[in-house]
Design an enzyme around this catalytic site. Structure first.
Site, mmCIF file in Angstrom:
data_model
loop_
_atom_site.group_PDB
_atom_site.id
_atom_site.type_symbol
_atom_site.label_atom_id
_atom_site.label_comp_id
_atom_site.label_asym_id
_atom_site.label_seq_id
_atom_site.Cartn_x
_atom_site.Cartn_y
_atom_site.Cartn_z
ATOM 1 C CE LYS A 85 86.438 9.524 23.936
ATOM 2 N NZ LYS A 85 85.751 10.232 25.079
ATOM 3 C CG HIS A 116 90.373 11.777 21.616
ATOM 4 N ND1 HIS A 116 90.140 12.284 22.950
ATOM 5 C CD2 HIS A 116 88.911 12.315 21.229
ATOM 6 C CE1 HIS A 116 89.280 12.925 23.199
ATOM 7 N NE2 HIS A 116 88.506 12.914 22.179
HETATM 8 N N1 LIG Z 1 85.181 11.632 20.901
HETATM 9 C C1 LIG Z 1 85.194 13.069 20.772
HETATM 10 O O1 LIG Z 1 86.107 13.777 19.973
HETATM 11 C C2 LIG Z 1 84.085 13.840 21.213
HETATM 12 C C3 LIG Z 1 83.726 15.309 20.930
HETATM 13 C C4 LIG Z 1 82.943 15.649 21.991
HETATM 14 C C5 LIG Z 1 82.225 15.351 22.873
HETATM 15 N N2 LIG Z 1 82.722 13.802 23.234
HETATM 16 C C6 LIG Z 1 81.960 13.172 24.525
HETATM 17 O O2 LIG Z 1 80.638 13.319 24.384
HETATM 18 C C7 LIG Z 1 80.108 13.943 25.574
HETATM 19 C C8 LIG Z 1 78.961 14.997 25.161
HETATM 20 O O3 LIG Z 1 79.307 15.828 24.263
HETATM 21 P P1 LIG Z 1 79.088 17.578 24.312
HETATM 22 O O4 LIG Z 1 79.328 18.031 25.443
HETATM 23 O O5 LIG Z 1 79.421 18.168 23.121
HETATM 24 O O6 LIG Z 1 77.607 17.565 24.120
HETATM 25 P P2 LIG Z 1 75.935 17.472 24.624
HETATM 26 O O7 LIG Z 1 75.873 16.526 25.685
HETATM 27 O O8 LIG Z 1 75.167 17.357 23.366
HETATM 28 O O9 LIG Z 1 75.741 18.851 25.021
HETATM 29 C C9 LIG Z 1 76.075 19.157 26.672
HETATM 30 C C10 LIG Z 1 75.769 20.872 26.553
HETATM 31 O O10 LIG Z 1 74.374 21.150 26.485
HETATM 32 C C11 LIG Z 1 73.676 21.519 27.691
HETATM 33 N N3 LIG Z 1 72.365 21.059 27.762
HETATM 34 C C12 LIG Z 1 71.957 19.918 27.896
HETATM 35 N N4 LIG Z 1 70.630 20.066 28.332
HETATM 36 C C13 LIG Z 1 70.136 21.090 28.465
HETATM 37 C C14 LIG Z 1 68.999 21.939 28.343
HETATM 38 N N5 LIG Z 1 67.787 21.111 28.923
HETATM 39 N N6 LIG Z 1 68.772 23.184 28.416
HETATM 40 C C15 LIG Z 1 69.912 23.845 28.171
HETATM 41 N N7 LIG Z 1 71.005 23.251 28.086
HETATM 42 C C16 LIG Z 1 71.251 21.799 28.020
HETATM 43 C C17 LIG Z 1 74.539 21.442 28.798
HETATM 44 O O11 LIG Z 1 74.485 22.653 29.689
HETATM 45 P P3 LIG Z 1 74.400 22.131 31.156
HETATM 46 O O12 LIG Z 1 75.729 21.773 31.608
HETATM 47 O O13 LIG Z 1 73.986 23.502 31.551
HETATM 48 O O14 LIG Z 1 73.287 20.829 31.229
HETATM 49 C C18 LIG Z 1 75.813 21.429 27.957
HETATM 50 O O15 LIG Z 1 76.326 22.728 27.770
HETATM 51 C C19 LIG Z 1 81.417 14.824 26.130
HETATM 52 O O16 LIG Z 1 81.455 14.957 27.435
HETATM 53 C C20 LIG Z 1 82.546 13.650 25.607
HETATM 54 O O17 LIG Z 1 82.590 12.561 26.653
HETATM 55 C C21 LIG Z 1 83.496 13.131 22.491
#
Ligand SMILES: NC(=O)c1ccc[n+]([C@@H]2O[C@H](COP(=O)([O-])OP(=O)(O)OC[C@H]3O[C@@H](n4cnc5c(N)ncnc54)[C@H](OP(=O)(O)O)[C@@H]3O)[C@@H](O)[C@H]2O)c1
Length: 327
Positions: A85, A116
């Site tokens: 992005k 983005h």
């Molecule tokens: N386009 C955009 O503006 C934008 C914005 C945000 C995100 N994104 C993309 O979306 C991806 C994912 O988004 P995200 O990181 O916000 O969200 P997510 O996948 O909803 O959340 C990840 C978090 O949840 C925790 N987690 C997952 N399973 C768990 C469980 N069973 N028990 C406890 N904790 C758990 C993980 O911890 P652990 O590491 O300990 O598993 C991590 O801290 C990003 O990496 C990125 O690629 C894009």
């Protein structure tokens, strides 16, 4: 027979197919190098889609993982879907941003290049600082986030890159709200975005935006499928109950919520075991999908409330002092 989310593909408006479960690559705080092992674990477990961005600072480590995977013969480049992005502070030079990403990723094209955010920030020639500030400490914009139209020019540049280079297979958008999408669509030159990536999980209703995307053949990519850090979505009693019923993890319920409805889900984790074991697709019924949706309708909660989302017309954006249409 067990069905795997990592095997599902969704057809895009340009005929290409995107793997329905991707690996998010926002790094754990201060540890971009950790993403290398996350990518290795994911691809070896069957993931074929990696979602990244110049802004995340992890592309160099993804590149190292890809080199290992290619050398070991685990996958070939054409087996993978890789998205990157262009960040708002790099809005003036999307191709330069893309070149930096390709160099770090050590590949010569991406499957999808996204804008983005529909926002233009005052970054320097190399896109830095990514979050420029004015003298008052607010974001330093190059265009008004509410009334400006330069964000449309950025999309046009993405169209030009698609038409005139071999560096991207498709283009799309991210964090486009209903008002911004309605502004962009009549101005598209030739290529309707293939995807719109935004926050979506069962605590945040997004039916109206999803319906608008569907009407224009734009596939929705759900980010923060478990609600981000702390994984609040996974604590919901209904999610736990369904995980027990189908004998899968709560994470697999959160991904199935999207994939069964034709949306892409891009979870991330720094726990390699969790990455490897989050691959199944439980067959939730339409009644169960509806019940999950109703959780958010009863109590809408958005977990991403970044300041650069102010003024875009998203509902329930905490602290948004610029958007007037919504509370
Ligand atoms: N386009 C955009 O503006 C934008 C914005 C945000 C995100 N994104 C993309 O979306 C991806 C994912 O988004 P995200 O990181 O916000 O969200 P997510 O996948 O909803 O959340 C990840 C978090 O949840 C925790 N987690 C997952 N399973 C768990 C469980 N069973 N028990 C406890 N904790 C758990 C993980 O911890 P652990 O590491 O300990 O598993 C991590 O801290 C990003 O990496 C990125 O690629 C894009």
């Amino acid at each position: 027979m067990t069905k795997y989310a990592t095997d599902v593909r969704i057809k895009l408006n340009n005929g290409l197919e995107i793997p329905a479960q991707g690996l998010g690559t926002v790094p754990p705080d201060g540890h971009p190098e950790a993403v290398k092992d996350q990518v290795l674990a994911a691809v070896k477990a069957g993931y074929r889609h990696i979602d990244t961005a110049w802004y995340y600072g992890s592309e160099k480590y993804i590149g190292q993982a890809l080199q290992e995977l290619f050398k070991e013969g685990v996958v070939k480049r054409e087996d993978l879907w890789i998205t990157t992005k262009v960040w708002p502070s790099y809005w003036h030079s999307p191709e330069k941003s893309l070149d930096t990403s390709l160099k770090d990723l050590q590949i010569d094209y991406v499957d999808c290049f996204l804008q983005h955010w529909p926002v233009c920030l005052h970054g320097g020639a190399d896109g830095t600082p990514a979050e420029p500030r004015n003298d008052q400490g607010g974001l330093d914009y190059d265009d008004d986030p509410v009334t400006g139209t330069k964000f449309i020019d950025v999309y046009h540049t993405l169209e030009d890159i698609l038409d005139n280079t071999n560096k991207v297979k498709s283009i799309g958008i991210s964090n486009y709200s209903i008002p911004k999408l309605k502004q962009l669509l009549p101005k598209v030159k030739k290529h309707v975005p293939v995807v719109n990536q935004f926050e979506y999980h069962c605590q945040l209703p997004q039916k109206d935006l999803t319906d608008l995307c569907k009407k224009h053949n734009i596939v929705v990519i759900a980010y923060s499928p478990v609600g981000g850090p702390g994984a609040p979505v996974l604590k919901l009693p209904l999610v736990k109950k369904l995980a027990e019923k189908y004998d899968v993890s709560v994470n697999e319920i959160a991904n199935a919520y999207h994939i069964l409805e034709g949306r892409v889900s891009i979870p991330r984790s720094s726990n390699l075991e969790r990455i490897k074991t989050t691959t199944k697709l439980p067959p939730l019924t339409s009644e169960e999908l509806k019940e999950l949706y109703e959780v958010g309708e009863a109590n809408p909660t958005r977990y991403t409330n970044d300041e650069w989302g102010f003024g875009l017309g998203f509902r329930w954006w905490k602290g948004d002092v610029l958007s007037k249409e919504f509370d």
